[in-house]
Design an enzyme around this catalytic site. Structure first.
Site, mmCIF file in Angstrom:
data_model
loop_
_atom_site.group_PDB
_atom_site.id
_atom_site.type_symbol
_atom_site.label_atom_id
_atom_site.label_comp_id
_atom_site.label_asym_id
_atom_site.label_seq_id
_atom_site.Cartn_x
_atom_site.Cartn_y
_atom_site.Cartn_z
ATOM 1 N N VAL A 29 29.595 -22.845 -24.993
ATOM 2 C CA VAL A 29 31.281 -23.052 -25.149
ATOM 3 C C VAL A 29 31.991 -22.196 -24.337
ATOM 4 C CG1 VAL A 29 33.253 -24.698 -25.413
ATOM 5 C CG2 VAL A 29 30.855 -25.404 -26.637
ATOM 6 N N GLY A 83 22.576 -25.167 -30.478
ATOM 7 C CA GLY A 83 21.446 -25.207 -30.129
ATOM 8 C C GLY A 83 20.761 -25.707 -27.913
ATOM 9 N N LYS A 142 31.682 -26.413 -21.310
ATOM 10 C CA LYS A 142 30.550 -26.513 -22.258
ATOM 11 C C LYS A 142 29.784 -26.445 -21.141
ATOM 12 C CE LYS A 142 29.843 -29.595 -24.984
ATOM 13 N NZ LYS A 142 29.908 -30.985 -25.717
ATOM 14 N N GLY A 149 23.703 -25.578 -25.609
ATOM 15 C CA GLY A 149 24.556 -24.348 -24.632
ATOM 16 C C GLY A 149 25.509 -24.172 -25.473
ATOM 17 N N ASP A 157 27.070 -41.481 -31.771
ATOM 18 C CA ASP A 157 26.974 -40.774 -32.122
ATOM 19 C C ASP A 157 28.302 -40.543 -33.495
ATOM 20 O OD1 ASP A 157 24.706 -39.242 -33.870
ATOM 21 O OD2 ASP A 157 25.677 -37.323 -32.006
#
Length: 428
Positions: free
Chosen positions: A23, A19, A38, A21, A133
């Site tokens: 890779v 969503g 990325k 970007g 996270d």
């Protein structure tokens, strides 16, 4: 993008699209070293805060330099002004993909992965970096022959990491950043004092999911999940299946609501997992451990051997007497396989000898001999037997101690639920 050169790496193909970007696969023009690039999408490049967090991943990972954390080679902007990162190319799968494929892992696998992640956190926290996270999709499992298990977990995506001020160890107030399913209570409250112990809580959620096959909190919406992290105590890990007690204690300590009640450092967690692994008490597979309920009675090993030998001894004596023309009948409750055991509140009596002691003055009448019964109310009810055949020697026997039956273990199915695991961000 194919053919473009970013940071000395030429893009050769696309690996994934997300969503935020894409890779790409790349290779160093001079060294031939493979890499992953990325690239952030154009609509996000104008967001200075988002770009700063994007580059924070590069700065954080470069500062840590640990084999359990993905290595960043370069970062910058493309000719079109898009932010990019060049990082090592990993061969394997994410922990999230492994869990979605298998449902849950064995205790030994879960412990090894958790210990590897905790070791990486030791290095990150030593540099004043809190990931904020941690989740299964941010852990990549790569093949590594130098690791005993053959796989090494690597922590990804330090994009929302916070570089702590060494003096205050505090982050910005009002920033709700992370994934709800694995978010620490103080992080869910957007509290000012969020430190490295928030990562330990997130790792506790992951370890819980690896063993139980589900996260500790599941609900329909993200808001409800966040509220459960703050106000609801998680179910015991053993609720969802057998688990080594010491491992359950480690997981539940990680999930304590108050940071002061958790492990106070990632190194303490590493030490606890290492000590448990060294005891050899961890089950190699999740389903291989049989729980011992508090109501069960376990006899010492020596008593069990004696009891198991009773039928053999009785049979040997009978054969020996039959050889000389004498038949010996021996009745014992432990040899009656079809008779239900008797549960009596009083302490069990010792197993009597097969031959009455010399002090016994009178044998009971045959009609008064009591057979094992299925309930305490029938204990005094006599059972009449037919007259014995000639030349039969009767010996008094008494039922031996009965084993208490163990309670059946209920099979708990994982509780199904769904939640949007997309990271959420609430501006100040």
């Amino acid at each position: 993008m194919t053919g473009a050169v970013l940071g000395g790496y030429r893009i050769t193909g696309i690996l994934a699209t997300g969503g935020m970007g894409q890779v790409f696969r790349a290779e160093h023009e001079t060294l031939g070293k493979p890499a992953a690039v990325k690239v952030l999408r154009s609509q996000f490049t104008s967001d200075e805060d988002l770009v700063q967090r994007f580059f924070t991943e590069a700065k954080a990972a470069t500062a840590i330099r640990h084999p359990g954390i993905i290595e960043i080679y370069d970062f910058g902007f493309t000719a079109d002004g898009l932010a990019y990162l060049v990082m090592e190319l990993l061969d394997g799968e994410t922990l999230g993909a492994r869990l979605r494929d298998r449902g849950k892992l064995s205790e030994s696998e879960a412990m090894n992965f958790a210990r590897g992640i905790a070791t990486a956190l030791v290095a990150a926290h030593a540099k004043g970096i809190v990931h904020r996270d941690l989740k299964p999709d941010n852990v990549f499992l790569v093949r590594d022959p130098d690791v005993a298990t053959g796989e090494r977990p690597k922590v990804l995506d330090f994009g929302i990491a916070k570089l702590l001020d060494a003096a205050s160890n505090q982050t910005q107030t009002g920033a709700l950043i992370g994934t709800p399913r694995y978010m620490a209570p103080e992080q869910a409250r957007a509290a000012r004092a969020i430190d490295h112990r928030a990562d330990l809580y997130s790792l506790g959620c992951m370890l819980y999911e690896m063993i139980a096959g589900r996260a500790p909190f599941l609900a329909e919406g993200s808001g409800e999940v966040i509220a459960m992290h703050m106000f609801t105590e998680p179910e015991l890990l053993s609720t969802h299946g057998p688990v080594t007690p010491d491992l359950e204690q480690i997981v539940m300590k990680l999930l304590a609501k108050e940071p002061d009640q958790r492990f106070q450092s990632a190194q303490q967690l590493v030490d606890a997992l290492t000590a448990l692994r060294g005891t050899g008490q961890v089950a190699p597979a999740f389903t291989s451990v049989a729980p011992i309920l508090p109501t069960e009675r376990i006899l010492p090993p020596r008593d069990d051997r004696k009891r198991s030998m009773m039928p053999i001894i009785a049979g040997a004596i009978t054969v020996a007497l039959a050889a000389v023309g004498v038949t010996m009948l021996v009745t014992h409750s432990s040899t009656a396989a079809t008779v239900a055991p008797v549960v009596i509140d009083a302490a069990p009596a010792a197993v009597p000898a097969l031959v009455p002691p010399p002090s016994a003055k009178q044998k009971p009448h045959r009609d008064e001999i009591k057979a094992p019964v299925s309930s305490p109310s029938e204990i005094k009810k006599p059972i009449k037997r037919p007259p014995p055949p000639p030349a039969v020697i009767k010996h008094e026997t008494t039922p031996g101690p009965a084993l208490h039956p163990g309670d059946e273990t209920k099979n708990h199915s994982p509780i199904e639920g769904s939640v949007d695991d997309k990271p959420v961000t609430k501006p100040e």
